[in-house]
Design a protein around this motif. Structure first.
Motif, PDB file in Angstrom:
ATOM      1  N   ILE A 194       0.833  -1.202   0.000  1.00 45.53           N
ATOM      2  CA  ILE A 194       0.000   0.000   0.000  1.00 45.53           C
ATOM      3  C   ILE A 194       0.869   1.254   0.000  1.00 45.53           C
ATOM      4  O   ILE A 194       0.662   2.182  -0.793  1.00 45.53           O
ATOM      5  CB  ILE A 194      -0.946   0.007   1.227  1.00 45.53           C
ATOM      6  N   GLN A 195       1.859   1.278   0.863  1.00 50.49           N
ATOM      7  CA  GLN A 195       2.703   2.465   0.990  1.00 50.49           C
ATOM      8  C   GLN A 195       3.537   2.713  -0.257  1.00 50.49           C
ATOM      9  O   GLN A 195       3.637   3.837  -0.746  1.00 50.49           O
ATOM     10  CB  GLN A 195       3.627   2.331   2.201  1.00 50.49           C
ATOM     11  N   LEU A 196       4.185   1.679  -0.755  1.00 46.51           N
ATOM     12  CA  LEU A 196       5.092   1.861  -1.882  1.00 46.51           C
ATOM     13  C   LEU A 196       4.350   2.250  -3.156  1.00 46.51           C
ATOM     14  O   LEU A 196       4.819   3.115  -3.914  1.00 46.51           O
ATOM     15  CB  LEU A 196       5.919   0.592  -2.093  1.00 46.51           C
ATOM     16  N   ARG A 197       3.206   1.633  -3.403  1.00 49.34           N
ATOM     17  CA  ARG A 197       2.413   2.040  -4.575  1.00 49.34           C
ATOM     18  C   ARG A 197       1.993   3.496  -4.452  1.00 49.34           C
ATOM     19  O   ARG A 197       2.057   4.259  -5.423  1.00 49.34           O
ATOM     20  CB  ARG A 197       1.170   1.155  -4.712  1.00 49.34           C
ATOM     21  N   HIS A 198       1.574   3.906  -3.275  1.00 50.47           N
ATOM     22  CA  HIS A 198       1.160   5.291  -3.068  1.00 50.47           C
ATOM     23  C   HIS A 198       2.338   6.235  -3.306  1.00 50.47           C
ATOM     24  O   HIS A 198       2.184   7.282  -3.965  1.00 50.47           O
ATOM     25  CB  HIS A 198       0.622   5.457  -1.647  1.00 50.47           C
ATOM     26  N   ARG A 199       3.496   5.891  -2.806  1.00 46.56           N
ATOM     27  CA  ARG A 199       4.666   6.748  -2.989  1.00 46.56           C
ATOM     28  C   ARG A 199       5.076   6.837  -4.456  1.00 46.56           C
ATOM     29  O   ARG A 199       5.485   7.905  -4.931  1.00 46.56           O
ATOM     30  CB  ARG A 199       5.835   6.226  -2.145  1.00 46.56           C
TER      31      ARG A 199
END
Length: 726
Positions: A194-199
């Motif tokens: 979730i975090q890496l895709r958002h970043r």
């Protein structure tokens, strides 16, 4: 089972087929296996137990229920931290699952790869190396969670490497600490996804000013097709390359032994020749080498030998090769080390029947790289080495590679990415040979009259100019890569012809030259005010003050500083020499960054000695910016040459990876992959011509996916050794 995670508690329970579908959105999956064979890392370990988590709840999945679990969730995307590994394990444990189909439909995500792409887009590098992309490290960095890899069970065993003892056991029989360890890993994987895709999405949204950016619609379209930062291309390539590693390359041991014996004889002969010059290779020989090179330099007044950043004479073959024709010692020295390198770097690694190259799916250029038992992408040019590689019994080799593919990707980028009218693209569409075109122009001949040698001289220009190579680098490339001794006038004539035939390349190569100068001015503090304050001259400050830019970094002054650093007698475009005051000002500003430059550049600054190497060092320090490939991959912190190379080299790499995937999907046994070349095994009992045509078709389809507007050509040939087609 309840798993505590930060301030929350998640429920995990065993999954059985009667439960059916338990997830309705993207989930994370992690599996634990028997111990990995460190001596043979290409072997697939056995699946013991896995876990899945969708952000709310989790399940444990045993080997017997693995296929059923994925079948009922086959329409949902899933993420794994090292997806190529997990895919291989799942494929081996649950045969019949259409995992390749999930990859085709963009339903598999790799958090390790997402992180690598994020670092590429923010720092301009790929974080390879032991421990740099582990789940433990990323969980600590992005989630603030410590996933200890030294957890012990009740008997003191390290949990991480002891799952094999529970092979075939249901979750209820497995010690709790093992299930907790697995559950926390899969929770971390989901949250990282979730975090890496958002970043990554935020990174691309903020990158509209990056060189090579086309439009937000273009970026959205490419991201949907290839994933953010080409994630889906890289993941497919990683899965296919894992199988290439597993297959390995076979060695004809008798042929290898004969070659090794011949090389040893040649090495000993060269060593004896070196002894007549007073040089004995081996321990303690570096001092003698420095003395010999110093003597050679004294005997050649006005021709300094190349040196290392620490000031010693360089022993690199590429830097000494020009001397070989004139200095007998250098000629013998280079021949000795060439043979020694063959023996030490390659022949010793070919001493067993099968070697397994490993691959990094993506370097900062977008290309793959090879390592492990053998670097399959850096074999010597000596054809005798390739002749030692033979196909598996019952198979024949097919060698297939693209023809001048990076010129096609360059032309594609010029038209689609930069909106230029491309004469190179039109020439490729017309079926003309670009090397012959350049050679014909510079020699004033008809293309039909150009000789093979004349055509060969155009190659370093066609392949070097798009990457921003200057005359000195072009000459060195011609010598090192093509064995050509091009004079300065020949390089200039070839370069002039290249720009006349392909005028769009002036716009491509001058895309951000003023920005480059501005970055140098910013690095050195070159403003109109600073110049006026140091020299007393108002020739630049008057205009800058009227425009409100008196204190801004001045690109024109940045360009002047580069001339002062790189030329003995810098002058303006009209030939007027720079004033002593100007030269002194620029040297004083260059001195402010002395300590940030290599040792050799520091000595040049101390002596105020201008040279091309100092200019390059300053540029490398100042001229760093981002670049997009046409497929949407962003690389940050790239130099001028790296940015231009990325545009066409990175696009060609993506197309070749898509071709690799198509060959994999068609069931072909790819046993090596070298940027734009494939080594494939086909059954000896089958008609090779049919396979050659199909392989060419698949490779063209793969490349056409990213180069849709230009014809793509592939050369392919069958043989009983690894020999490239003529």
């Amino acid at each position: 089972m309840h798993i505590s995670w930060k301030q929350r508690v998640y429920d995990f329970s065993p999954w059985r087929p009667q439960r059916g579908r338990v997830f309705a959105r993207t989930f994370a999956f992690d599996c634990e296996t028997t111990a990995i064979d460190k001596a043979r890392p290409w072997l697939v370990p056995t699946y013991v137990i896995g876990a899945a988590f969708d952000g709310r709840t989790g399940v444990f999945v045993t080997r017997e229920h693995l296929a059923a679990f994925f079948q009922v969730h086959q329409d949902l995307p899933f993420a794994a931290h090292h997806a190529p590994f997990d895919i291989r394990v799942i494929r081996a444990a649950a045969r019949g699952l259409d995992i390749d189909g999930w990859l085709d439909r963009r339903r598999v995500w790799c958090t390790r790869l997402l992180y690598q792409l994020l670092v590429l887009g923010t720092a301009g590098r790929t974080p390879d190396g032991k421990g740099r992309t582990t789940l433990e490290r990323l969980a600590r960095r992005f989630l603030g969670v410590t996933l200890s890899k030294n957890v012990r069970d009740s008997n003191g065993r390290r949990v991480r490497v002891s799952y094999g003892r529970w092979l075939g056991q249901p979750p209820g029989q497995i010690e709790r600490v093992y299930l907790e360890y697995l559950a926390k890993d899969v929770i971390a994987t989901h949250q990282l996804y979730i975090q890496l895709r958002h970043r990554l999405l935020r990174l691309q949204e903020r990158s509209s000013a990056t060189w090579g950016f086309v439009s937000h619609d273009w970026l959205d379209s490419q991201a949907r097709r290839w994933g953010p930062q080409t994630h889906h291309i890289q993941l497919r390539a990683a899965v296919a390359l894992a199988e290439v590693s597993e297959r390995g390359l076979h060695i004809d041991l008798q042929r290898r032994s004969d070659l090794a014996s011949a090389l040893e004889v040649e090495r000993d002969r060269r060593k004896a020749d070196l002894a007549t010059h007073g040089y004995l290779p081996g321990k303690g020989s570096s001092k003698a080498l420095q003395a010999i090179l110093s003597r050679i330099e004294r005997n050649q007044p006005g021709r300094p030998l190349p040196r290392t950043p620490k000031g010693k004479y360089s022993a690199k073959a590429a830097e000494l090769r020009d001397l070989a024709a004139e200095v007998p010692f250098v000629d013998v020295f280079l021949k000795f080390h060439s043979v020694q390198k063959l023996l030490a770097s390659f022949m010793n690694k070919l001493a067993k029947p099968t070697v397994h190259p490993s691959f990094r799916t993506m370097t900062r250029t977008g290309r793959t790289s090879s390592f492990g038992e053998i670097n399959a992408q850096n074999l010597p040019c000596d054809g005798r080495v390739r002749d030692c590689f033979i196909p598996t019994s019952g198979y024949t080799f097919v060698t297939a590679d693209y023809s001048t593919i990076e010129l096609a990707t360059l032309a594609q980028a010029c038209t689609r990415q930069f909106g230029l009218e491309s004469q190179m693209a039109e020439s490729i569409k017309a079926g003309r040979d670009l090397h012959t075109m350049v050679a014909a122009h510079v020699t004033s001949k008809l293309e039909s009259e150009v000789t093979a040698d004349e055509r060969r001289k155009a190659k370093p220009i066609n392949f070097g100019k798009p990457g921003g190579m200057g005359p000195a680098t072009l000459r060195a490339t011609a010598k090192n890569s093509y064995g050509l001794d091009l004079s300065e006038s020949e390089v200039q004539s070839l370069s002039d012809s290249w720009f006349e035939i392909f005028p769009e390349m002036r716009a491509f190569l001058n895309d951000d030259r003023e920005q480059q100068w501005a970055r140098v001015a910013m690095l050195l503090g070159l403003s109109a005010y600073a110049h006026a304050d140091a020299t007393g001259s108002t020739k630049y400050s008057r205009h800058a003050q009227r425009e409100g830019r008196l204190y801004d970094a001045n690109p024109y002054l940045g360009a002047m500083a580069l001339k002062v650093a790189g030329r003995l007698n810098p002058c303006k475009l009209d030939g007027e020499p720079y004033s002593d005051e100007d030269v002194g000002f620029f040297w004083s500003r260059i001195e402010t960054v002395r300590d940030q430059l290599p040792a050799m550049a520091q000595r040049d600054i101390d002596q105020r000695r201008p040279c091309p190497e100092l200019r390059k060092a300053i540029l490398r320090l100042a001229d760093r910016a981002g670049v997009f490939t046409l497929t949407d991959r962003l690389r940050a912190n790239a130099s001028y040459c790296e940015r231009h190379n990325a545009v066409f080299q990175g696009l060609a790499a993506d197309g070749a990876k898509l071709a690799l995937w198509k060959l994999h999907r068609a069931g072909y046994r790819v046993v090596s992959f070298i940027h734009d070349e494939f080594l494939i095994e086909i059954p000896t009992s089958q008609n090779p011509e049919q396979h050659l045509r199909r392989i060419q078709h698949l490779m063209i389809r793969g490349m056409t996916a990213v180069v849709p507007d230009l014809p793509i050509s592939v050369k392919a040939a069958a043989g009983d050794t690894w020999a490239k087609p003529d």
